[in-house]
Design a protein around this motif. Structure first.
Motif, PDB file in Angstrom:
ATOM      1  N   ILE A 141       0.855  -1.183   0.000  1.00  5.36           N
ATOM      2  CA  ILE A 141       0.000   0.000   0.000  1.00  5.36           C
ATOM      3  C   ILE A 141       0.896   1.240   0.000  1.00  5.36           C
ATOM      4  O   ILE A 141       1.565   1.540   0.995  1.00  5.36           O
ATOM      5  N   PHE A 177       0.523  -6.856   2.043  1.00 14.17           N
ATOM      6  CA  PHE A 177      -0.284  -8.070   2.136  1.00 14.17           C
ATOM      7  C   PHE A 177       0.335  -9.117   1.229  1.00 14.17           C
ATOM      8  O   PHE A 177       0.602  -8.850   0.047  1.00 14.17           O
ATOM      9  N   THR A 208      -6.525  -1.869   5.486  1.00 15.34           N
ATOM     10  CA  THR A 208      -5.315  -1.387   4.842  1.00 15.34           C
ATOM     11  C   THR A 208      -4.810  -0.135   5.566  1.00 15.34           C
ATOM     12  O   THR A 208      -5.541   0.517   6.301  1.00 15.34           O
ATOM     13  N   ASP A 248      -2.773   5.675   1.116  1.00 14.88           N
ATOM     14  CA  ASP A 248      -4.075   5.335   1.704  1.00 14.88           C
ATOM     15  C   ASP A 248      -4.462   6.440   2.676  1.00 14.88           C
ATOM     16  O   ASP A 248      -3.640   7.289   3.023  1.00 14.88           O
ATOM     17  N   MET A 267      -9.814  -6.155  -1.719  1.00 14.27           N
ATOM     18  CA  MET A 267      -8.998  -5.082  -1.167  1.00 14.27           C
ATOM     19  C   MET A 267      -9.389  -3.751  -1.770  1.00 14.27           C
ATOM     20  O   MET A 267      -9.739  -3.680  -2.947  1.00 14.27           O
ATOM     21  N   ASN A 290      -1.411  -7.364  13.439  1.00 16.03           N
ATOM     22  CA  ASN A 290      -1.845  -7.743  12.100  1.00 16.03           C
ATOM     23  C   ASN A 290      -1.806  -9.257  11.943  1.00 16.03           C
ATOM     24  O   ASN A 290      -1.041  -9.939  12.634  1.00 16.03           O
ATOM     25  N   GLY A 302     -10.169  -0.139   3.161  1.00 11.72           N
ATOM     26  CA  GLY A 302      -9.499   1.101   3.550  1.00 11.72           C
ATOM     27  C   GLY A 302     -10.010   2.265   2.744  1.00 11.72           C
ATOM     28  O   GLY A 302     -11.154   2.278   2.287  1.00 11.72           O
ATOM     29  N   LYS A 335       1.675  -0.872   4.577  1.00 11.30           N
ATOM     30  CA  LYS A 335       1.410  -2.296   4.812  1.00 11.30           C
ATOM     31  C   LYS A 335       1.693  -3.104   3.549  1.00 11.30           C
ATOM     32  O   LYS A 335       1.472  -2.636   2.429  1.00 11.30           O
ATOM     33  N   ALA A 380      -9.778  -6.620   3.045  1.00 11.39           N
ATOM     34  CA  ALA A 380      -8.769  -5.589   3.312  1.00 11.39           C
ATOM     35  C   ALA A 380      -9.341  -4.249   2.885  1.00 11.39           C
ATOM     36  O   ALA A 380      -9.055  -3.747   1.795  1.00 11.39           O
ATOM     37  N   VAL A 398       0.225 -10.062   6.814  1.00  8.33           N
ATOM     38  CA  VAL A 398       0.283  -8.604   6.661  1.00  8.33           C
ATOM     39  C   VAL A 398       1.475  -8.073   7.448  1.00  8.33           C
ATOM     40  O   VAL A 398       1.615  -8.330   8.639  1.00  8.33           O
ATOM     41  N   CYS A 437      -1.524   1.157  -4.968  1.00 11.86           N
ATOM     42  CA  CYS A 437      -0.992  -0.144  -4.577  1.00 11.86           C
ATOM     43  C   CYS A 437       0.009  -0.622  -5.623  1.00 11.86           C
ATOM     44  O   CYS A 437      -0.241  -0.496  -6.823  1.00 11.86           O
TER      45      CYS A 437
END
Length: 322
Positions: free
Chosen positions: A14, A320, A314, A17, A261, A26, A292, A318, A290, A30, A58
């Motif tokens: 990410i 994933f 998210t 965000d 996500m 987490n 956000g 981070k 996920a 993650v 992303c």
């Protein structure tokens, strides 16, 4: 029939965000911004921190047979946050082989020209395939209660993107970048009955401002993890995340949806459809949600209550890994 190749692993970093969160625990798949900074041998310092802004970006990297391929999905709203976060995370944008712009909104496209410059500065100045929908390139706004229109910033034009080295693929049809390792959807079918897009959005035409609530230019990006299923990235879910998931299931009926996500856009006027959305998501048995960006805290609360083991919000920095 649509085809998507299975990959061994996908890593989704990410870059931009709405939230930053270095302290929360987490799930094992993650890695937080703080954990990543620590793994790189850096100290707890303000000089290491990323920043949160209203938007999403992303870096999606798939691994298959010992090789990796990366796609940049959106860039967030502006240059400062994108460049700061990419730099502080130590991300090499030279690995990006394609760009996907999810839809025609400023908070996903504002740093696109900068991103192209950063990518081409590291890849030998090669052009970068850029996947877009023709409906993205319009001037948009939101109708206010008094009848006026609050105008949005435009998405960079096809000419501007091309001048910065994008090899434009502008179409309403689905696409399969990098030999089918990624899937970019076509226009999302609106079938749920309660997801009505972006209330109040309009677009400017020769005849003035016209309703544009459905945002038919929005698309989802997916990868297929061997033994798990689809990871579906829906940057804002203006089409509705239930519609997105139903479209993904109809496109790949034999592949389960393992994770979704992105932003679910259940804030503002769309808070009214939180109960229907949470109920609709139950039909997919999704292992990871996920959420956000534009999801909103009320929707996050509802998702945490209904899907306590699946929700993994998210946040900037981070990663994933599925």
């Amino acid at each position: 029939m649509s085809v998507i190749e299975a990959v061994d692993k996908v890593e989704i970093r990410i870059l931009v965000d709405n939230a930053t969160d270095v302290l929360s625990s987490n799930p094992s798949f993650v890695e937080s911004e703080a954990a990543f900074i620590g793994r790189r041998g850096m100290t707890n310092s303000a000089r290491c921190l990323c920043c949160a802004v209203h938007g999403l970006s992303c870096l999606v990297t798939v691994h298959r047979g010992g090789k990796s391929h990366a796609v940049l999905f959106d860039t967030g709203p502006e240059d400062y946050a994108f460049e700061r976060n990419v730099t502080r995370l130590g991300v090499d944008l030279g690995v990006v082989e394609s760009i996907v712009l999810s839809h025609g909104h400023w908070d996903h496209s504002g740093a696109m020209l900068l991103a192209l410059g950063m990518i081409r500065g590291r890849n030998g100045a090669r052009t970068v395939p850029f996947y877009a929908h023709p409906g993205m390139f319009v001037t948009r706004g939101v109708r206010q209660a008094n009848g006026s229109v609050r105008r949005m910033d435009d998405v960079p034009s096809v000419i501007e993107l091309s001048d910065f080295g994008a090899a434009m693929v502008v179409t309403t049809e689905p696409q399969t970048p990098l030999g089918g390792l990624f899937y970019v959807s076509g226009e999302i079918l609106r079938v749920s009955g309660f997801e009505r897009g972006y209330p109040g959005q309009v677009k400017r035409t020769a005849d003035g401002w016209e309703p544009d609530e459905l945002l038919m230019d929005e698309r989802w990006l997916a990868v297929n993890i061997a033994g798990k299923g689809l990871v579906v990235l829906s940057a804002c879910s203006h089409a509705g995340i239930v519609n997105v998931c139903r479209h993904a299931r109809a496109t790949f009926p034999d592949i389960p949806i393992h994770a979704v996500m992105g932003g679910l856009h259940l804030s503002g006027p769309n808070e009214a459809i939180i109960p229907q959305t949470v109920g609709g998501l139950k039909e997919f048995d999704i292992k990871t949600i996920a959420a956000g960006h534009c999801t909103g805290w009320r929707a996050m609360t509802a998702l945490a209550k209904e899907f306590p083991d699946a929700l993994a919000p998210t946040a900037v920095g981070k990663q994933f890994t599925f």
